[in-house]
Structures are given as C-alpha cells and as structure tokens.
Design a protein around this motif. Structure first.
Motif, PDB file in Angstrom:
ATOM      1  N   SER A  25       0.167  -0.855  -0.038  1.00  0.00           N
ATOM      2  CA  SER A  25      -0.086   0.067   0.008  1.00  0.00           C
ATOM      3  C   SER A  25       0.908   1.275   0.482  1.00  0.00           C
ATOM      4  N   ALA A  26       1.652   1.454   0.698  1.00  0.00           N
ATOM      5  CA  ALA A  26       2.736   2.392   0.987  1.00  0.00           C
ATOM      6  C   ALA A  26       3.316   2.838  -0.583  1.00  0.00           C
ATOM      7  N   GLN A  27       3.944   1.167  -1.205  1.00  0.00           N
ATOM      8  CA  GLN A  27       4.337   1.920  -2.393  1.00  0.00           C
ATOM      9  C   GLN A  27       3.935   2.464  -3.115  1.00  0.00           C
ATOM     10  N   LEU A  28       2.527   1.585  -3.408  1.00  0.00           N
ATOM     11  CA  LEU A  28       1.580   2.302  -4.336  1.00  0.00           C
ATOM     12  C   LEU A  28       1.588   3.805  -4.466  1.00  0.00           C
ATOM     13  N   ARG A  29       1.351   4.251  -3.035  1.00  0.00           N
ATOM     14  CA  ARG A  29       0.977   5.523  -3.170  1.00  0.00           C
ATOM     15  C   ARG A  29       1.827   6.397  -3.442  1.00  0.00           C
ATOM     16  N   TRP A  72       4.237   5.420  -5.322  1.00  0.00           N
ATOM     17  CA  TRP A  72       4.188   5.588  -7.393  1.00  0.00           C
ATOM     18  C   TRP A  72       2.475   6.710  -7.636  1.00  0.00           C
ATOM     19  N   HIS A  73       2.048   7.200  -6.749  1.00  0.00           N
ATOM     20  CA  HIS A  73       0.643   7.860  -6.973  1.00  0.00           C
ATOM     21  C   HIS A  73      -0.355   6.723  -7.264  1.00  0.00           C
ATOM     22  N   LEU A  74      -0.284   5.397  -7.062  1.00  0.00           N
ATOM     23  CA  LEU A  74      -1.561   4.441  -7.716  1.00  0.00           C
ATOM     24  C   LEU A  74      -2.281   3.992  -6.691  1.00  0.00           C
ATOM     25  N   ASP A  75      -3.372   5.138  -6.111  1.00  0.00           N
ATOM     26  CA  ASP A  75      -3.787   4.744  -5.033  1.00  0.00           C
ATOM     27  C   ASP A  75      -4.490   3.807  -5.466  1.00  0.00           C
ATOM     28  N   PRO A  76      -5.635   4.477  -6.581  1.00  0.00           N
ATOM     29  CA  PRO A  76      -6.843   3.396  -6.644  1.00  0.00           C
ATOM     30  C   PRO A  76      -6.531   2.083  -6.638  1.00  0.00           C
ATOM     31  N   LEU A  77      -5.600   1.866  -6.897  1.00  0.00           N
ATOM     32  CA  LEU A  77      -5.014  -0.017  -7.278  1.00  0.00           C
ATOM     33  C   LEU A  77      -4.520  -0.757  -5.949  1.00  0.00           C
ATOM     34  N   ILE A  78      -4.709   0.444  -5.193  1.00  0.00           N
ATOM     35  CA  ILE A  78      -4.278  -0.093  -3.621  1.00  0.00           C
ATOM     36  C   ILE A  78      -5.673  -1.071  -2.923  1.00  0.00           C
ATOM     37  N   ASP A  79      -6.536  -1.227  -3.096  1.00  0.00           N
ATOM     38  CA  ASP A  79      -7.705  -2.114  -2.125  1.00  0.00           C
ATOM     39  C   ASP A  79      -7.550  -3.389  -3.126  1.00  0.00           C
ATOM     40  N   LEU A 110       5.927  -1.778 -12.071  1.00  0.00           N
ATOM     41  CA  LEU A 110       5.604  -1.153 -12.572  1.00  0.00           C
ATOM     42  C   LEU A 110       5.842  -0.621 -13.826  1.00  0.00           C
ATOM     43  N   LEU A 111       5.034  -1.437 -15.095  1.00  0.00           N
ATOM     44  CA  LEU A 111       5.850  -1.681 -15.971  1.00  0.00           C
ATOM     45  C   LEU A 111       4.680  -0.373 -17.502  1.00  0.00           C
ATOM     46  N   LEU A 112       4.848   0.147 -17.554  1.00  0.00           N
ATOM     47  CA  LEU A 112       4.358   1.052 -18.598  1.00  0.00           C
ATOM     48  C   LEU A 112       2.998   1.322 -18.290  1.00  0.00           C
ATOM     49  N   ASP A 113       2.195   0.825 -18.625  1.00  0.00           N
ATOM     50  CA  ASP A 113       0.267   0.885 -17.803  1.00  0.00           C
ATOM     51  C   ASP A 113      -0.535  -0.133 -17.366  1.00  0.00           C
ATOM     52  N   ARG A 114       0.996  -1.202 -16.679  1.00  0.00           N
ATOM     53  CA  ARG A 114       0.570  -2.495 -16.045  1.00  0.00           C
ATOM     54  C   ARG A 114       1.157  -2.371 -15.025  1.00  0.00           C
ATOM     55  N   LEU A 115       0.563  -2.506 -13.699  1.00  0.00           N
ATOM     56  CA  LEU A 115       1.366  -3.472 -12.389  1.00  0.00           C
ATOM     57  C   LEU A 115       0.795  -4.472 -12.193  1.00  0.00           C
ATOM     58  N   THR A 116       2.171  -5.479 -12.317  1.00  0.00           N
ATOM     59  CA  THR A 116       2.746  -6.855 -11.985  1.00  0.00           C
ATOM     60  C   THR A 116       2.949  -6.730 -10.690  1.00  0.00           C
ATOM     61  N   VAL A 117       1.728  -7.609  -9.873  1.00  0.00           N
ATOM     62  CA  VAL A 117       2.278  -8.023  -8.345  1.00  0.00           C
ATOM     63  C   VAL A 117       2.441  -9.751  -7.965  1.00  0.00           C
ATOM     64  N   SER A 118       3.729 -10.470  -7.907  1.00  0.00           N
ATOM     65  CA  SER A 118       3.843 -11.843  -8.094  1.00  0.00           C
ATOM     66  C   SER A 118       4.151 -12.254  -7.314  1.00  0.00           C
ATOM     67  N   VAL A 119       4.546 -13.325  -6.519  1.00  0.00           N
ATOM     68  CA  VAL A 119       4.309 -14.396  -5.208  1.00  0.00           C
ATOM     69  C   VAL A 119       5.992 -15.049  -5.852  1.00  0.00           C
ATOM     70  N   ARG A 120       6.862 -15.128  -5.666  1.00  0.00           N
ATOM     71  CA  ARG A 120       7.847 -16.740  -5.341  1.00  0.00           C
ATOM     72  C   ARG A 120       7.924 -17.611  -4.558  1.00  0.00           C
ATOM     73  N   ASP A 121       7.313 -18.769  -4.406  1.00  0.00           N
ATOM     74  CA  ASP A 121       7.890 -19.632  -3.490  1.00  0.00           C
ATOM     75  C   ASP A 121       8.597 -20.762  -4.010  1.00  0.00           C
ATOM     76  N   GLY A 122       8.889 -21.900  -2.727  1.00  0.00           N
ATOM     77  CA  GLY A 122      10.300 -23.169  -3.185  1.00  0.00           C
ATOM     78  C   GLY A 122       9.044 -24.468  -3.142  1.00  0.00           C
ATOM     79  N   ASP A 123       7.708 -24.418  -3.496  1.00  0.00           N
ATOM     80  CA  ASP A 123       6.451 -25.487  -3.697  1.00  0.00           C
ATOM     81  C   ASP A 123       6.656 -25.631  -4.942  1.00  0.00           C
ATOM     82  N   PRO A 124       7.164 -26.399  -6.184  1.00  0.00           N
ATOM     83  CA  PRO A 124       6.743 -27.055  -7.589  1.00  0.00           C
ATOM     84  C   PRO A 124       4.851 -26.885  -7.411  1.00  0.00           C
TER      85      PRO A 124
END
Length: 177
Positions: free
Chosen positions: A28-32, A34-41, A70-84
C-alpha cells in the motif's frame, strides 16, 4: 530485505499471518509513493490471497518473495515460493470457509497466471491496469438530469417508503488494517 529501485519493489519474507499484514502495508505504501492509490485495495487483496496460499500450502517452508513492478500502464504483483506444486482453481462448496482465493484474484485482476521457477518453485502473479478506462461523454441529447441528494452522515439512516426496512446506510468496517 526490501529493495526499492525506481518502479520495482521486492520483499522477502516467511508467509506467516503477522508478516502478511506487514507486506500488505508495504505494498500500500509503495503504491501511494508511485501515486497509484486507486490500485491499493485490489493489489492488497491479491497479495493477501497469494501469501495466504503460501502459508497454507507451500512445502517445505513458507519462505517467499513478493515483487511488485510497474511497467508502462501495468502493475504486476507476483509471489515466488519454493513449492513446485501448481495451484488450481477449484469450485468451493457454498459453505466452505476457504478455496475461493484464486478465483477472487482472477476476478479482480486484468490477468493472472502461474509459472514454474527453477527446479523447485513457482511464481504466481496477477496484473492490474494503471490507467482508468477512457469513458466518452454522452451526447447532449442523451443527457438526463439527475436530482442531487444531500449526503447523509453515518448515523443518519432513514426508513424506506414501505416503512418496514431501513434505507441504505454507508458501510463501515470494524476491522483494523
């Protein structure tokens, strides 16, 4: 460890319930910033669901990395874990208390997916558009006049025309965080 290059943020953590709330606040803080408040929720909801899945399902440990980019007009959120093992969207029973997380991520995001990560891991991701859809204004002939109502304060709840049920009141959350 947290790193903040210009439009990239990475957080490494163990997906424990107390840490999930902290990561949600970091996102949430990072999106604020970057001025991307509408994406926080939506971003907070999505990252919470993905981290909850790591907490619930990942083997052998709960270590993971959350990345927002944040790339151009797209925010990508990813989670990497060790379980295949790859996650699957199952249809949850009507009274089930879990099993809807990935379906919620799919519904609130523009796109989502999962990909293998090396020999023993995976990355689950979703994207959100950063720009609002362009809405064209209607022609002057099709405009309707809308009667404005004064806004009500939270405690002011009227009674409907039938006198049996209360009129709509704004929702308030009792949950902090």
């Amino acid at each position: 460890m947290i790193s903040y290059p210009s439009r990239h943020c990475t957080v490494e953590l163990q997906a424990l319930p107390s840490r999930i709330g902290q990561v949600r606040r970091i996102v949430s803080a990072q999106l604020r910033y970057w001025h991307l408040d509408p994406l926080i929720d939506r971003a907070s909801l999505g990252v919470t669901e993905l981290l909850s899945n790591v907490h619930r399902h990942a083997q052998p440990d709960k270590t993971c990395t959350v990345e927002i980019e944040l790339l151009l007009d797209r925010l990508t959120v990813s989670v990497r874990d060790g379980d295949p093992r790859m996650p699957v969207i199952d249809e949850a029973e009507p009274l089930a208390t879990c099993g809807r997380g990935l379906a919620m991520v799919a519904a609130m995001s523009e796109s989502w997916g999962v990909r293998p990560d090396g020999e023993s891991g995976k990355v689950v991701w979703f994207t959100l558009p950063t720009s609002a859809p362009v809405v064209t204004s209607p022609s002057l002939r099709s405009r309707r006049t809308v009667q404005e109502k004064p806004a009500r304060r939270f405690a002011e709840v009227g009674v409907s025309a039938d006198g049996l049920r209360p009129d709509h009141a704004p929702a308030r959350s009792a949950v902090a965080g």
